[in-house]
Design a protein around this motif. Structure first.
Motif, PDB file in Angstrom:
ATOM      1  N   MET A   1       0.843  -1.172   0.000  1.00  0.00           N
ATOM      2  CA  MET A   1       0.000   0.000   0.000  1.00  0.00           C
ATOM      3  C   MET A   1       0.890   1.238   0.000  1.00  0.00           C
ATOM      4  O   MET A   1       1.854   1.316   0.735  1.00  0.00           O
ATOM      5  CB  MET A   1      -0.900  -0.023   1.230  1.00  0.00           C
ATOM      6  CG  MET A   1      -1.797   1.170   1.295  1.00  0.00           C
ATOM      7  SD  MET A   1      -3.201   0.924   2.367  1.00  0.00           S
ATOM      8  CE  MET A   1      -2.618   1.649   3.852  1.00  0.00           C
ATOM      9  N   CYS A   2       0.572   2.191  -0.814  1.00  0.00           N
ATOM     10  CA  CYS A   2       1.355   3.412  -0.945  1.00  0.00           C
ATOM     11  C   CYS A   2       0.740   4.505  -0.073  1.00  0.00           C
ATOM     12  O   CYS A   2      -0.422   4.850  -0.230  1.00  0.00           O
ATOM     13  CB  CYS A   2       1.371   3.854  -2.406  1.00  0.00           C
ATOM     14  SG  CYS A   2       2.259   5.390  -2.663  1.00  0.00           S
ATOM     15  N   VAL A   3       1.498   5.038   0.862  1.00  0.00           N
ATOM     16  CA  VAL A   3       1.014   6.116   1.728  1.00  0.00           C
ATOM     17  C   VAL A   3       1.732   7.390   1.329  1.00  0.00           C
ATOM     18  O   VAL A   3       2.953   7.451   1.318  1.00  0.00           O
ATOM     19  CB  VAL A   3       1.281   5.777   3.209  1.00  0.00           C
ATOM     20  CG1 VAL A   3       0.827   6.911   4.099  1.00  0.00           C
ATOM     21  CG2 VAL A   3       0.599   4.487   3.593  1.00  0.00           C
ATOM     22  N   ARG A   4       0.967   8.406   0.992  1.00  0.00           N
ATOM     23  CA  ARG A   4       1.556   9.680   0.593  1.00  0.00           C
ATOM     24  C   ARG A   4       1.650  10.605   1.792  1.00  0.00           C
ATOM     25  O   ARG A   4       0.782  10.617   2.655  1.00  0.00           O
ATOM     26  CB  ARG A   4       0.693  10.355  -0.467  1.00  0.00           C
ATOM     27  CG  ARG A   4       0.703   9.630  -1.769  1.00  0.00           C
ATOM     28  CD  ARG A   4      -0.060  10.422  -2.773  1.00  0.00           C
ATOM     29  NE  ARG A   4      -0.004   9.758  -4.062  1.00  0.00           N
ATOM     30  CZ  ARG A   4      -0.788  10.046  -5.066  1.00  0.00           C
ATOM     31  NH1 ARG A   4      -1.687  10.983  -4.950  1.00  0.00           N
ATOM     32  NH2 ARG A   4      -0.684   9.406  -6.201  1.00  0.00           N
ATOM     33  N   SER A   5       2.687  11.420   1.804  1.00  0.00           N
ATOM     34  CA  SER A   5       2.829  12.405   2.867  1.00  0.00           C
ATOM     35  C   SER A   5       1.828  13.529   2.655  1.00  0.00           C
ATOM     36  O   SER A   5       1.268  13.699   1.566  1.00  0.00           O
ATOM     37  CB  SER A   5       4.250  12.974   2.861  1.00  0.00           C
ATOM     38  OG  SER A   5       4.424  13.806   1.727  1.00  0.00           O
ATOM     39  N   ILE A   6       1.595  14.297   3.702  1.00  0.00           N
ATOM     40  CA  ILE A   6       0.670  15.431   3.607  1.00  0.00           C
ATOM     41  C   ILE A   6       1.162  16.409   2.553  1.00  0.00           C
ATOM     42  O   ILE A   6       0.377  16.943   1.769  1.00  0.00           O
ATOM     43  CB  ILE A   6       0.530  16.116   4.980  1.00  0.00           C
ATOM     44  CG1 ILE A   6      -0.189  15.176   5.944  1.00  0.00           C
ATOM     45  CG2 ILE A   6      -0.208  17.438   4.852  1.00  0.00           C
ATOM     46  CD1 ILE A   6      -0.247  15.664   7.358  1.00  0.00           C
ATOM     47  N   ARG A   7       2.469  16.619   2.482  1.00  0.00           N
ATOM     48  CA  ARG A   7       3.033  17.547   1.489  1.00  0.00           C
ATOM     49  C   ARG A   7       2.776  17.049   0.061  1.00  0.00           C
ATOM     50  O   ARG A   7       2.402  17.819  -0.814  1.00  0.00           O
ATOM     51  CB  ARG A   7       4.530  17.707   1.725  1.00  0.00           C
ATOM     52  CG  ARG A   7       5.149  18.720   0.807  1.00  0.00           C
ATOM     53  CD  ARG A   7       6.576  19.013   1.209  1.00  0.00           C
ATOM     54  NE  ARG A   7       7.099  20.053   0.350  1.00  0.00           N
ATOM     55  CZ  ARG A   7       8.302  20.045  -0.138  1.00  0.00           C
ATOM     56  NH1 ARG A   7       9.146  19.089   0.171  1.00  0.00           N
ATOM     57  NH2 ARG A   7       8.710  21.013  -0.914  1.00  0.00           N
ATOM     58  N   GLU A   8       2.974  15.742  -0.173  1.00  0.00           N
ATOM     59  CA  GLU A   8       2.727  15.185  -1.504  1.00  0.00           C
ATOM     60  C   GLU A   8       1.265  15.307  -1.888  1.00  0.00           C
ATOM     61  O   GLU A   8       0.934  15.643  -3.012  1.00  0.00           O
ATOM     62  CB  GLU A   8       3.145  13.715  -1.555  1.00  0.00           C
ATOM     63  CG  GLU A   8       4.639  13.508  -1.529  1.00  0.00           C
ATOM     64  CD  GLU A   8       4.990  12.028  -1.406  1.00  0.00           C
ATOM     65  OE1 GLU A   8       4.328  11.315  -0.622  1.00  0.00           O
ATOM     66  OE2 GLU A   8       5.925  11.599  -2.104  1.00  0.00           O
ATOM     67  N   PHE A  50     -11.507  18.497  -8.826  1.00  0.00           N
ATOM     68  CA  PHE A  50     -11.644  17.044  -8.889  1.00  0.00           C
ATOM     69  C   PHE A  50     -10.386  16.437  -8.297  1.00  0.00           C
ATOM     70  O   PHE A  50      -9.270  16.760  -8.718  1.00  0.00           O
ATOM     71  CB  PHE A  50     -11.818  16.618 -10.351  1.00  0.00           C
ATOM     72  CG  PHE A  50     -11.918  15.134 -10.551  1.00  0.00           C
ATOM     73  CD1 PHE A  50     -13.000  14.425 -10.062  1.00  0.00           C
ATOM     74  CD2 PHE A  50     -10.942  14.456 -11.263  1.00  0.00           C
ATOM     75  CE1 PHE A  50     -13.112  13.049 -10.272  1.00  0.00           C
ATOM     76  CE2 PHE A  50     -11.035  13.089 -11.476  1.00  0.00           C
ATOM     77  CZ  PHE A  50     -12.126  12.390 -10.975  1.00  0.00           C
ATOM     78  N   ALA A  51     -10.542  15.584  -7.300  1.00  0.00           N
ATOM     79  CA  ALA A  51      -9.409  14.922  -6.643  1.00  0.00           C
ATOM     80  C   ALA A  51      -9.820  13.501  -6.304  1.00  0.00           C
ATOM     81  O   ALA A  51     -10.236  13.218  -5.178  1.00  0.00           O
ATOM     82  CB  ALA A  51      -8.987  15.684  -5.399  1.00  0.00           C
ATOM     83  N   PRO A  52      -9.736  12.598  -7.296  1.00  0.00           N
ATOM     84  CA  PRO A  52     -10.193  11.229  -7.050  1.00  0.00           C
ATOM     85  C   PRO A  52      -9.332  10.550  -5.989  1.00  0.00           C
ATOM     86  O   PRO A  52      -8.164  10.886  -5.812  1.00  0.00           O
ATOM     87  CB  PRO A  52     -10.014  10.562  -8.409  1.00  0.00           C
ATOM     88  CG  PRO A  52      -8.936  11.339  -9.079  1.00  0.00           C
ATOM     89  CD  PRO A  52      -9.092  12.752  -8.593  1.00  0.00           C
ATOM     90  N   PRO A  53      -9.911   9.602  -5.264  1.00  0.00           N
ATOM     91  CA  PRO A  53      -9.142   8.893  -4.243  1.00  0.00           C
ATOM     92  C   PRO A  53      -8.097   7.980  -4.879  1.00  0.00           C
ATOM     93  O   PRO A  53      -8.217   7.597  -6.039  1.00  0.00           O
ATOM     94  CB  PRO A  53     -10.203   8.081  -3.504  1.00  0.00           C
ATOM     95  CG  PRO A  53     -11.292   7.893  -4.510  1.00  0.00           C
ATOM     96  CD  PRO A  53     -11.287   9.120  -5.373  1.00  0.00           C
ATOM     97  N   TRP A  57     -12.325   3.077  -2.497  1.00  0.00           N
ATOM     98  CA  TRP A  57     -13.039   3.306  -1.247  1.00  0.00           C
ATOM     99  C   TRP A  57     -12.426   4.436  -0.422  1.00  0.00           C
ATOM    100  O   TRP A  57     -12.919   4.761   0.645  1.00  0.00           O
ATOM    101  CB  TRP A  57     -13.077   2.028  -0.416  1.00  0.00           C
ATOM    102  CG  TRP A  57     -11.697   1.524  -0.116  1.00  0.00           C
ATOM    103  CD1 TRP A  57     -10.901   1.884   0.930  1.00  0.00           C
ATOM    104  CD2 TRP A  57     -10.943   0.602  -0.889  1.00  0.00           C
ATOM    105  NE1 TRP A  57      -9.696   1.248   0.861  1.00  0.00           N
ATOM    106  CE2 TRP A  57      -9.695   0.437  -0.256  1.00  0.00           C
ATOM    107  CE3 TRP A  57     -11.193  -0.114  -2.065  1.00  0.00           C
ATOM    108  CZ2 TRP A  57      -8.702  -0.393  -0.753  1.00  0.00           C
ATOM    109  CZ3 TRP A  57     -10.194  -0.945  -2.539  1.00  0.00           C
ATOM    110  CH2 TRP A  57      -8.982  -1.086  -1.890  1.00  0.00           C
ATOM    111  N   GLY A  58     -11.371   5.070  -0.918  1.00  0.00           N
ATOM    112  CA  GLY A  58     -10.681   6.112  -0.163  1.00  0.00           C
ATOM    113  C   GLY A  58     -11.368   7.470  -0.220  1.00  0.00           C
ATOM    114  O   GLY A  58     -12.342   7.679  -0.944  1.00  0.00           O
ATOM    115  N   SER A  59     -10.823   8.393   0.559  1.00  0.00           N
ATOM    116  CA  SER A  59     -11.378   9.748   0.560  1.00  0.00           C
ATOM    117  C   SER A  59     -10.862  10.513  -0.648  1.00  0.00           C
ATOM    118  O   SER A  59      -9.803  10.226  -1.186  1.00  0.00           O
ATOM    119  CB  SER A  59     -11.007  10.475   1.860  1.00  0.00           C
ATOM    120  OG  SER A  59      -9.612  10.655   1.925  1.00  0.00           O
TER     121      SER A  59
END
Length: 174
Positions: A1-8, A50-53, A57-59
């Motif tokens: 699973m890829c977790v992005r930082s808040i900055r990214e 537009f900012a798809p998850p 099922w993500g935000s």
């Protein structure tokens, strides 16, 4: 699973917002097939991009928010058939089917019945206050093909070009 930082994530959302704004600016140039090009459902600027998850099922933000005034007419961006026009979870929602896609509009009080064929630019209802966004009143406009969310600004046609931060600021007037 890829977790992005808040900055990214912030950088990605900023980039998406810039591309969205550019789609509206480029919309001024007529495409080769102007008849196939859609129109904005309300006269207003994009205040929610537009900012798809990252995962289904993500935000995310599965559409765009267009600033407008309560009571303004909401028009069909393209030809289609109204397939839903009633309250859903306490909000008035309208759904328009067009080919293999369907677009959603909320909060919109429909002035057309389910099954009505509408043409591009034809009034479908009026915008009501109540959607939470970055403006006092706005239309949430969504687009789907099957279970996949798409950017509804793609209905407007045109070409997408990425801008530098300086060019984007110049377009915004800042």
């Amino acid at each position: 699973m890829c977790v992005r930082s808040i900055r990214e994530r912030t950088l990605m959302r900023t980039l998406i917002a810039l591309v969205t704004a550019l789609c509206l600016v480029i919309g001024a140039a007529a495409p080769a097939d102007a008849a196939a090009r859609g129109v904005l459902p309300v006269p207003g600027r994009v205040v929610g991009a537009f900012a798809p998850p990252d995962v289904r099922w993500g935000s995310g933000h599965r559409g765009v928010d267009l600033a407008a005034s309560a009571g303004v007419a909401v028009v069909a961006p393209v030809d289609g058939v109204v397939t839903f026009a009633q309250d859903l979870a306490g909000r008035p929602v309208l759904v328009l089917a067009h080919g293999d896609t369907r677009s959603t509009y909320e909060p919109v009080v429909a002035s057309v019945d389910v099954g009505t064929r509408v043409s591009r630019g034809q009034v479908m209802g009026v915008l009501e206050a109540g959607h939470s966004c970055a403006a006092p009143v706005c239309l949430h406009w969504g687009l789907r093909r099957g279970e996949t969310y798409l950017n509804p600004l793609s209905l407007l046609g045109g070409e997408v070009i990425l801008l530098s931060d300086a060019d984007a600021a110049a377009i915004r007037g800042g």
